[in-house]
Design a protein around this motif. Structure first.
Motif, PDB file in Angstrom:
ATOM      1  N   ARG A  66      14.052  26.647 -11.805  1.00 36.48           N
ATOM      2  CA  ARG A  66      13.169  25.621 -11.274  1.00 36.48           C
ATOM      3  C   ARG A  66      12.598  24.787 -12.411  1.00 36.48           C
ATOM      4  O   ARG A  66      12.297  25.291 -13.481  1.00 36.48           O
ATOM      5  CB  ARG A  66      11.981  26.254 -10.546  1.00 36.48           C
ATOM      6  CG  ARG A  66      12.240  26.696  -9.128  1.00 36.48           C
ATOM      7  CD  ARG A  66      10.920  27.181  -8.526  1.00 36.48           C
ATOM      8  NE  ARG A  66      11.073  27.533  -7.126  1.00 36.48           N
ATOM      9  CZ  ARG A  66      11.428  28.726  -6.694  1.00 36.48           C
ATOM     10  NH1 ARG A  66      11.701  29.680  -7.586  1.00 36.48           N
ATOM     11  NH2 ARG A  66      11.532  28.974  -5.411  1.00 36.48           N
ATOM     12  N   GLY A  67      12.408  23.499 -12.148  1.00 32.05           N
ATOM     13  CA  GLY A  67      11.715  22.633 -13.084  1.00 32.05           C
ATOM     14  C   GLY A  67      10.487  22.038 -12.410  1.00 32.05           C
ATOM     15  O   GLY A  67      10.494  21.783 -11.202  1.00 32.05           O
ATOM     16  N   ASP A  68       9.443  21.817 -13.174  1.00 32.59           N
ATOM     17  CA  ASP A  68       8.233  21.213 -12.613  1.00 32.59           C
ATOM     18  C   ASP A  68       8.344  19.693 -12.540  1.00 32.59           C
ATOM     19  O   ASP A  68       7.629  19.057 -11.757  1.00 32.59           O
ATOM     20  CB  ASP A  68       7.019  21.581 -13.467  1.00 32.59           C
ATOM     21  CG  ASP A  68       6.695  23.071 -13.413  1.00 32.59           C
ATOM     22  OD1 ASP A  68       6.921  23.671 -12.343  1.00 32.59           O
ATOM     23  OD2 ASP A  68       6.246  23.623 -14.427  1.00 32.59           O
ATOM     24  N   PHE A  69       9.227  19.137 -13.353  1.00 30.39           N
ATOM     25  CA  PHE A  69       9.317  17.684 -13.416  1.00 30.39           C
ATOM     26  C   PHE A  69      10.760  17.247 -13.156  1.00 30.39           C
ATOM     27  O   PHE A  69      11.370  17.665 -12.204  1.00 30.39           O
ATOM     28  CB  PHE A  69       8.798  17.199 -14.781  1.00 30.39           C
ATOM     29  CG  PHE A  69       7.379  17.627 -15.048  1.00 30.39           C
ATOM     30  CD1 PHE A  69       6.320  17.014 -14.397  1.00 30.39           C
ATOM     31  CD2 PHE A  69       7.123  18.675 -15.924  1.00 30.39           C
ATOM     32  CE1 PHE A  69       5.015  17.415 -14.628  1.00 30.39           C
ATOM     33  CE2 PHE A  69       5.821  19.086 -16.163  1.00 30.39           C
ATOM     34  CZ  PHE A  69       4.760  18.453 -15.517  1.00 30.39           C
ATOM     35  N   GLU A  70      11.309  16.390 -14.013  1.00 30.00           N
ATOM     36  CA  GLU A  70      12.652  15.864 -13.799  1.00 30.00           C
ATOM     37  C   GLU A  70      13.721  16.892 -14.159  1.00 30.00           C
ATOM     38  O   GLU A  70      13.487  17.787 -14.981  1.00 30.00           O
ATOM     39  CB  GLU A  70      12.844  14.586 -14.629  1.00 30.00           C
ATOM     40  CG  GLU A  70      11.983  13.424 -14.164  1.00 30.00           C
ATOM     41  CD  GLU A  70      12.196  13.103 -12.695  1.00 30.00           C
ATOM     42  OE1 GLU A  70      13.360  12.916 -12.284  1.00 30.00           O
ATOM     43  OE2 GLU A  70      11.196  13.052 -11.945  1.00 30.00           O
ATOM     44  N   PRO A  71      14.909  16.779 -13.573  1.00 29.93           N
ATOM     45  CA  PRO A  71      15.968  17.737 -13.892  1.00 29.93           C
ATOM     46  C   PRO A  71      16.491  17.543 -15.305  1.00 29.93           C
ATOM     47  O   PRO A  71      16.422  16.444 -15.861  1.00 29.93           O
ATOM     48  CB  PRO A  71      17.048  17.402 -12.858  1.00 29.93           C
ATOM     49  CG  PRO A  71      16.798  15.977 -12.498  1.00 29.93           C
ATOM     50  CD  PRO A  71      15.315  15.788 -12.563  1.00 29.93           C
ATOM     51  N   GLU A  72      17.023  18.606 -15.856  1.00 32.92           N
ATOM     52  CA  GLU A  72      17.553  18.544 -17.223  1.00 32.92           C
ATOM     53  C   GLU A  72      18.501  19.719 -17.422  1.00 32.92           C
ATOM     54  O   GLU A  72      18.315  20.790 -16.838  1.00 32.92           O
ATOM     55  CB  GLU A  72      16.421  18.592 -18.242  1.00 32.92           C
ATOM     56  CG  GLU A  72      16.843  18.276 -19.660  1.00 32.92           C
ATOM     57  CD  GLU A  72      15.658  18.072 -20.601  1.00 32.92           C
ATOM     58  OE1 GLU A  72      15.890  17.870 -21.805  1.00 32.92           O
ATOM     59  OE2 GLU A  72      14.515  18.140 -20.131  1.00 32.92           O
ATOM     60  N   TYR A  73      19.504  19.507 -18.261  1.00 26.97           N
ATOM     61  CA  TYR A  73      20.442  20.575 -18.599  1.00 26.97           C
ATOM     62  C   TYR A  73      20.265  20.947 -20.071  1.00 26.97           C
ATOM     63  O   TYR A  73      20.247  20.078 -20.953  1.00 26.97           O
ATOM     64  CB  TYR A  73      21.887  20.140 -18.354  1.00 26.97           C
ATOM     65  CG  TYR A  73      22.903  21.143 -18.869  1.00 26.97           C
ATOM     66  CD1 TYR A  73      23.196  22.292 -18.142  1.00 26.97           C
ATOM     67  CD2 TYR A  73      23.549  20.947 -20.086  1.00 26.97           C
ATOM     68  CE1 TYR A  73      24.101  23.233 -18.615  1.00 26.97           C
ATOM     69  CE2 TYR A  73      24.464  21.873 -20.569  1.00 26.97           C
ATOM     70  CZ  TYR A  73      24.739  23.012 -19.831  1.00 26.97           C
ATOM     71  OH  TYR A  73      25.631  23.939 -20.299  1.00 26.97           O
ATOM     72  N   PHE A  74      20.143  22.252 -20.334  1.00 23.80           N
ATOM     73  CA  PHE A  74      19.981  22.764 -21.690  1.00 23.80           C
ATOM     74  C   PHE A  74      21.176  23.661 -22.010  1.00 23.80           C
ATOM     75  O   PHE A  74      21.409  24.655 -21.306  1.00 23.80           O
ATOM     76  CB  PHE A  74      18.693  23.579 -21.799  1.00 23.80           C
ATOM     77  CG  PHE A  74      17.445  22.835 -21.434  1.00 23.80           C
ATOM     78  CD1 PHE A  74      16.734  22.129 -22.388  1.00 23.80           C
ATOM     79  CD2 PHE A  74      16.992  22.825 -20.116  1.00 23.80           C
ATOM     80  CE1 PHE A  74      15.578  21.436 -22.043  1.00 23.80           C
ATOM     81  CE2 PHE A  74      15.843  22.141 -19.761  1.00 23.80           C
ATOM     82  CZ  PHE A  74      15.130  21.439 -20.727  1.00 23.80           C
ATOM     83  N   ILE A  84      20.450  25.195 -16.070  1.00 25.03           N
ATOM     84  CA  ILE A  84      20.498  24.042 -15.168  1.00 25.03           C
ATOM     85  C   ILE A  84      19.125  23.963 -14.521  1.00 25.03           C
ATOM     86  O   ILE A  84      18.793  24.766 -13.648  1.00 25.03           O
ATOM     87  CB  ILE A  84      21.587  24.209 -14.096  1.00 25.03           C
ATOM     88  CG1 ILE A  84      22.952  24.433 -14.735  1.00 25.03           C
ATOM     89  CG2 ILE A  84      21.617  23.004 -13.167  1.00 25.03           C
ATOM     90  CD1 ILE A  84      24.027  24.850 -13.739  1.00 25.03           C
ATOM     91  N   GLN A  85      18.324  23.031 -14.969  1.00 23.58           N
ATOM     92  CA  GLN A  85      16.951  22.913 -14.469  1.00 23.58           C
ATOM     93  C   GLN A  85      16.892  21.801 -13.428  1.00 23.58           C
ATOM     94  O   GLN A  85      17.211  20.652 -13.709  1.00 23.58           O
ATOM     95  CB  GLN A  85      16.006  22.588 -15.634  1.00 23.58           C
ATOM     96  CG  GLN A  85      14.559  22.393 -15.225  1.00 23.58           C
ATOM     97  CD  GLN A  85      13.681  22.130 -16.430  1.00 23.58           C
ATOM     98  OE1 GLN A  85      13.435  23.032 -17.244  1.00 23.58           O
ATOM     99  NE2 GLN A  85      13.215  20.904 -16.571  1.00 23.58           N
ATOM    100  N   PHE A  86      16.501  22.147 -12.203  1.00 27.74           N
ATOM    101  CA  PHE A  86      16.441  21.157 -11.142  1.00 27.74           C
ATOM    102  C   PHE A  86      15.003  20.719 -10.882  1.00 27.74           C
ATOM    103  O   PHE A  86      14.051  21.369 -11.319  1.00 27.74           O
ATOM    104  CB  PHE A  86      17.114  21.669  -9.863  1.00 27.74           C
ATOM    105  CG  PHE A  86      16.521  22.935  -9.302  1.00 27.74           C
ATOM    106  CD1 PHE A  86      15.592  22.897  -8.279  1.00 27.74           C
ATOM    107  CD2 PHE A  86      16.919  24.177  -9.786  1.00 27.74           C
ATOM    108  CE1 PHE A  86      15.059  24.053  -7.748  1.00 27.74           C
ATOM    109  CE2 PHE A  86      16.391  25.344  -9.254  1.00 27.74           C
ATOM    110  CZ  PHE A  86      15.449  25.290  -8.243  1.00 27.74           C
ATOM    111  N   ALA A  87      14.833  19.620 -10.171  1.00 26.03           N
ATOM    112  CA  ALA A  87      13.536  18.939 -10.087  1.00 26.03           C
ATOM    113  C   ALA A  87      12.620  19.544  -9.034  1.00 26.03           C
ATOM    114  O   ALA A  87      13.013  19.714  -7.882  1.00 26.03           O
ATOM    115  CB  ALA A  87      13.751  17.457  -9.783  1.00 26.03           C
ATOM    116  N   HIS A  88      11.404  19.845  -9.452  1.00 33.41           N
ATOM    117  CA  HIS A  88      10.278  20.126  -8.548  1.00 33.41           C
ATOM    118  C   HIS A  88      10.550  21.259  -7.552  1.00 33.41           C
ATOM    119  O   HIS A  88       9.902  21.319  -6.496  1.00 33.41           O
ATOM    120  CB  HIS A  88       9.894  18.859  -7.781  1.00 33.41           C
ATOM    121  CG  HIS A  88       9.684  17.664  -8.652  1.00 33.41           C
ATOM    122  ND1 HIS A  88       8.620  17.564  -9.527  1.00 33.41           N
ATOM    123  CD2 HIS A  88      10.412  16.534  -8.805  1.00 33.41           C
ATOM    124  CE1 HIS A  88       8.691  16.396 -10.180  1.00 33.41           C
ATOM    125  NE2 HIS A  88       9.764  15.764  -9.773  1.00 33.41           N
ATOM    126  N   GLY A  89      11.491  22.125  -7.855  1.00 37.13           N
ATOM    127  CA  GLY A  89      11.779  23.234  -6.961  1.00 37.13           C
ATOM    128  C   GLY A  89      12.475  22.855  -5.675  1.00 37.13           C
ATOM    129  O   GLY A  89      12.486  23.639  -4.721  1.00 37.13           O
TER     130      GLY A  89
END
Length: 220
Positions: A66-74, A84-89
């Motif tokens: 889960r991401g609290d803000f915008e999605p991002e890949y690390f 794989i971080q997705f936006a706002h759950g």
């Protein structure tokens, strides 16, 4: 994550109108930790998705978070797996980001945000046209994921304050691309097919997706 350059696809064997499962009989009994309950609140469905994605793709050294803000890949670093971080759950955001990841090849998976740049909301008509061109395949794949879960899919133009047009042509293109995947004219990335297969085992008693489940009108 919004990609404005072409991505590398992973080829698999040609598909016909029904997507066939590549999962072995042994794996069928190992796919599901918890029962999928379509009526559960989104938060619990997201918990289910994170648990199962991370199980299904543990061999890929990647986790869904889960991401609290915008999605991002690390990308993976040292002993830490890729994220794989997705936006706002949001469940749909998770499916969208997974679709991008399944398309990316090994080289791009080693780069932050898969090596792409993002033009923010407020794009010009030319920037929007490029955005839509690159988003056709990921959103067609996201539609397959959504259908496997029995969820409504909505295309995303992601340009609320810019020149996004009415989206009709983009919807036409996403639908056409979906049919190309379903008929085998274009090959699905192998990780996308694997993901769909796992979902269908848990949500559809193993029944795979078929082309007659999709119509262009579903996008309106």
């Amino acid at each position: 994550m919004h990609l404005l350059q072409p991505q590398t696809e992973v080829s698999i064997s040609s598909l016909v109108s029904t997507l066939s499962s590549s999962i072995s009989d042994h794996l069928l009994t190992q796919v599901q930790y918890l029962a999928w309950l379509k009526s559960e609140p989104e938060t619990q469905q997201v918990d289910w998705l994170i648990l199962h994605f991370n199980h299904w793709f543990s061999h890929q050294n990647v986790t869904l978070v889960r991401g609290d803000f915008e999605p991002e890949y690390f990308p993976a670093v040292n002993q830490h797996p890729a994220r794989i971080q997705f936006a706002h759950g949001f469940f749909n955001s998770a499916l969208h980001e997974i679709s991008h990841w399944t398309i990316a090849g090994h080289k791009r998976r080693a780069l932050a945000d898969l090596g792409y740049w993002y033009a923010p909301d407020g794009r010009t008509a030319e920037q929007q046209a490029l955005f839509e061109h690159v988003e056709i395949k990921p959103q067609a794949i996201e539609w397959l994921f959504s259908q496997a879960f029995g969820r409504k899919f909505r295309v995303s133009l992601d340009n609320l304050t810019g020149n996004g047009g009415d989206g009709s042509t983009f919807k036409d293109n996403v639908y056409s691309q979906l049919q190309r995947y379903l008929t085998g004219k274009d090959q699905l990335p192998k990780d996308a097919l694997y993901f769909i297969s796992c979902i269908c085992i848990c949500t559809r008693h193993g029944k795979m997706l078929h082309s007659d489940e999709f119509t262009r009108e579903m996008l309106d």
